[in-house]
Design an enzyme around this catalytic site. Structure first.
Site, short mmCIF file in Angstrom:
data_model
loop_
_atom_site.label_atom_id
_atom_site.label_comp_id
_atom_site.label_asym_id
_atom_site.label_seq_id
_atom_site.Cartn_x
_atom_site.Cartn_y
_atom_site.Cartn_z
N TYR A 69 -3.04 -9.54 15.86
CA TYR A 69 -2.97 -8.47 14.85
C TYR A 69 -4.09 -7.46 15.05
O TYR A 69 -3.86 -6.24 15.11
CB TYR A 69 -3.03 -9.09 13.44
CG TYR A 69 -3.34 -8.08 12.38
CD1 TYR A 69 -2.37 -7.18 11.96
CD2 TYR A 69 -4.61 -7.99 11.81
CE1 TYR A 69 -2.66 -6.22 10.99
CE2 TYR A 69 -4.91 -7.05 10.86
CZ TYR A 69 -3.93 -6.17 10.45
OH TYR A 69 -4.23 -5.22 9.52
N GLY B 213 -11.35 -18.35 12.79
CA GLY B 213 -11.32 -16.89 12.99
C GLY B 213 -11.98 -16.10 11.88
O GLY B 213 -12.13 -14.88 11.99
N LYS C 46 -4.15 -3.25 16.16
CA LYS C 46 -4.80 -2.13 15.46
C LYS C 46 -5.76 -1.40 16.40
O LYS C 46 -5.85 -0.17 16.37
CB LYS C 46 -5.53 -2.64 14.21
CG LYS C 46 -4.59 -3.12 13.11
CD LYS C 46 -3.74 -1.98 12.54
CE LYS C 46 -2.65 -2.46 11.61
NZ LYS C 46 -1.71 -1.41 11.19
N ASP D 106 11.87 2.27 5.24
CA ASP D 106 11.39 0.88 5.17
C ASP D 106 12.53 -0.04 5.59
O ASP D 106 13.69 0.20 5.25
CB ASP D 106 10.95 0.55 3.74
CG ASP D 106 9.91 -0.56 3.71
OD1 ASP D 106 8.77 -0.29 3.29
OD2 ASP D 106 10.24 -1.70 4.11
N ASN E 103 -10.47 -4.71 2.10
CA ASN E 103 -9.49 -5.68 1.57
C ASN E 103 -8.81 -5.12 0.32
O ASN E 103 -9.39 -5.19 -0.78
CB ASN E 103 -10.20 -7.00 1.25
CG ASN E 103 -10.69 -7.71 2.50
OD1 ASN E 103 -11.41 -7.13 3.30
ND2 ASN E 103 -10.28 -8.94 2.68
N ILE F 60 0.85 -1.21 0.00
CA ILE F 60 0.00 0.00 0.00
C ILE F 60 0.88 1.25 0.00
O ILE F 60 0.58 2.24 -0.67
CB ILE F 60 -0.97 -0.03 1.19
CG1 ILE F 60 -1.83 -1.30 1.13
CG2 ILE F 60 -1.87 1.21 1.19
CD1 ILE F 60 -2.65 -1.57 2.38
N SER G 176 -7.61 -0.90 10.14
CA SER G 176 -8.17 -2.02 9.39
C SER G 176 -9.60 -2.28 9.81
O SER G 176 -9.95 -2.10 10.99
CB SER G 176 -7.31 -3.26 9.68
OG SER G 176 -7.98 -4.42 9.26
N1 UFG Z 1 -10.02 -17.20 1.44
C1 UFG Z 1 -10.12 -18.45 0.87
N2 UFG Z 1 -8.97 -19.07 0.51
C2 UFG Z 1 -7.74 -18.53 0.66
C3 UFG Z 1 -7.64 -17.24 1.24
C4 UFG Z 1 -8.81 -16.60 1.63
O1 UFG Z 1 -11.22 -18.99 0.70
O2 UFG Z 1 -6.72 -19.16 0.32
C5 UFG Z 1 -11.26 -16.48 1.80
C6 UFG Z 1 -11.39 -16.18 3.29
O3 UFG Z 1 -11.95 -17.29 3.97
C7 UFG Z 1 -12.26 -14.94 3.28
C8 UFG Z 1 -11.85 -14.22 1.99
O4 UFG Z 1 -11.23 -15.22 1.19
O5 UFG Z 1 -13.62 -15.29 3.17
C9 UFG Z 1 -10.84 -13.09 2.22
O6 UFG Z 1 -9.74 -13.59 2.98
P1 UFG Z 1 -8.39 -12.77 3.13
O7 UFG Z 1 -7.45 -13.59 3.93
O8 UFG Z 1 -7.91 -12.29 1.79
O9 UFG Z 1 -8.84 -11.45 3.91
P2 UFG Z 1 -9.54 -11.27 5.34
O10 UFG Z 1 -10.85 -10.60 5.08
O11 UFG Z 1 -9.56 -12.52 6.10
O12 UFG Z 1 -8.53 -10.30 6.07
C10 UFG Z 1 -8.07 -9.12 5.43
C11 UFG Z 1 -6.66 -8.82 5.92
C12 UFG Z 1 -6.68 -8.43 7.35
C13 UFG Z 1 -7.67 -7.33 7.57
C14 UFG Z 1 -9.04 -7.69 7.05
C15 UFG Z 1 -9.96 -6.51 7.15
O13 UFG Z 1 -5.81 -9.94 5.73
O14 UFG Z 1 -5.41 -7.96 7.71
O15 UFG Z 1 -8.94 -8.07 5.68
O16 UFG Z 1 -11.24 -6.81 6.77
F1 UFG Z 1 -7.76 -7.09 8.88
#
Ligand code: UFG
Length: 336
Positions: A150, A295, A154, A33, A180, A14, A126
């Protein structure tokens, strides 16, 4: 003369896109960085995109002596603080590292800023602070909670900034709650580049599209959503970058602190994202349905009205543009 902004973590995903948006908006920028989750060639690529030399200092945000030196050497008008650790799963395994980098890192920065009398800060928060919201779209007054270290960091950072702002009105903070972020700059020169196997959905799908990973595991298809898979508010990283410029403008012009969501307000399921990526890369992508990930919540998308009202922010790029720009980046990256 252009106002100079310090970007901690400015070589990351970002941060690097925000650097481009800042330069385009007429700001000058200095990057700090430690390259713990960024490629070293990012600065060369930023020079190609912006056509100007990049000032990048390698070091850690926990080093107050380094921060003091940066503020002494540069006339910094404000700071955007990206530098943090962000992998939810890793935070469960290494909570102390996350507490230290994310919370102690913010405190070190704030102490150094106070010594330098720089009182404007944009903070990367976040949507994780909402947990599973009771009402959707979730707005900024919703209750906050955390599900992992994490998220805890935040939340503590947000609450710390509230305490500090209340104690001394020289401070003004722009707290940006990201949904996201996905996608990449249109040149395909910078993008998201996780060091290991990606945790997040779009970087994982990208590696399935390039053939580096065999198939996507869809974490659960038994949620209470139309197709049973999890729904999130995906936002193009260039829209997110624009939000930082607007937050900074608000801090520097009116001095008014704010806490806003940065999302599109639209939720997409895992399968909808997969299909959009298939359209972008031009071929089908293998997947399997796997058990739910611990989670995870079923559905989160943001109320975008406050960001529009306070900052004039509106996300303009849709899911197809997010996936097309991601594919442009990863396909180029693989071939260079
Ligand atoms: N998912 C899958 N397979 C994967 C990865 C993700 O099915 O291999 C699904 C997850 O179950 C979820 C969606 O895709 O339903 C999004 O998952 P991400 O891991 O991409 O994102 P998250 O919403 O879990 O978390 C992200 C960031 C966090 C932040 C959050 C804020 O990783 O740091 O968005 O909403 F806090």
């Amino acid at each position: 003369m252009a106002q100079k902004i310090l970007l901690t973590g400015g070589a990351g995903f970002i941060g690097s896109h925000t650097y481009v948006a800042l330069k385009n908006a007429g700001f000058d920028a200095v990057i700090l960085d430690n390259f713990s989750n960024a490629r070293r060639d990012v600065t060369d690529r930023l020079e190609v995109i912006t056509g100007t030399p990049v000032t990048c200092i390698e070091g850690d945000v926990l080093s107050e002596s380094l921060l003091d030196r940066i503020f002494a050497d540069h006339d910094i008008a404000a700071v955007i603080h990206f530098a943090a650790q962000k992998a939810v799963g890793e935070s469960v395994e290494k909570p102390l590292e996350y507490l230290n980098t994310n919370i102690a890192g913010l405190y070190a920065l704030l102490r150094s800023m106070r010594r330098a009398e720089v009182f404007r800060l944009v903070f990367s928060s976040s949507a994780t602070v909402y947990g599973q919201p009771d009402h959707l779209p979730v707005n900024e007054t919703a209750g906050r909670s955390f599900n992992n270290p994490y998220g805890f960091t935040k939340l503590v950072c947000e609450q710390s900034l509230e305490q500090i702002a209340a104690s001394d009105d020289r401070w003004a903070f722009g707290v940006l709650r990201y949904f996201n972020p996905v996608g990449a700059h249109e040149t395909g020169l910078i993008g998201e580049d996780p060091n290991d196997i990606p945790n997040n959905l779009v970087p994982y799908i990208a590696k399935v599209a390039t053939g580096e990973l065999a198939r996507l595991s869809v974490w659960g298809n038994d949620y209470d959503t139309p197709d049973g898979t999890g729904i999130r508010d995906y936002i193009h990283v260039m829209d997110l970058a624009k939000g930082h410029v607007q937050s900074l403008d608000a801090l520097l012009t009116s001095g008014a602190g704010h806490v806003v969501n940065l999302g599109t307000g639209t939720g997409y399921s895992v399968l909808e994202v997969l299909q959009a990526y298939e359209r972008a890369c031009g071929h089908t992508l293998p997947y399997r349905i796997a058990p739910r990930r611990a989670g995870d919540v079923a559905c989160v998308y943001g109320d975008t009205r406050l960001a529009k009202q306070i900052l004039g922010f509106k996300a303009e790029l849709g899911l197809d543009e997010m996936c097309a720009s991601s594919w442009n980046w990863v396909a180029r990256r693989k071939n260079t």
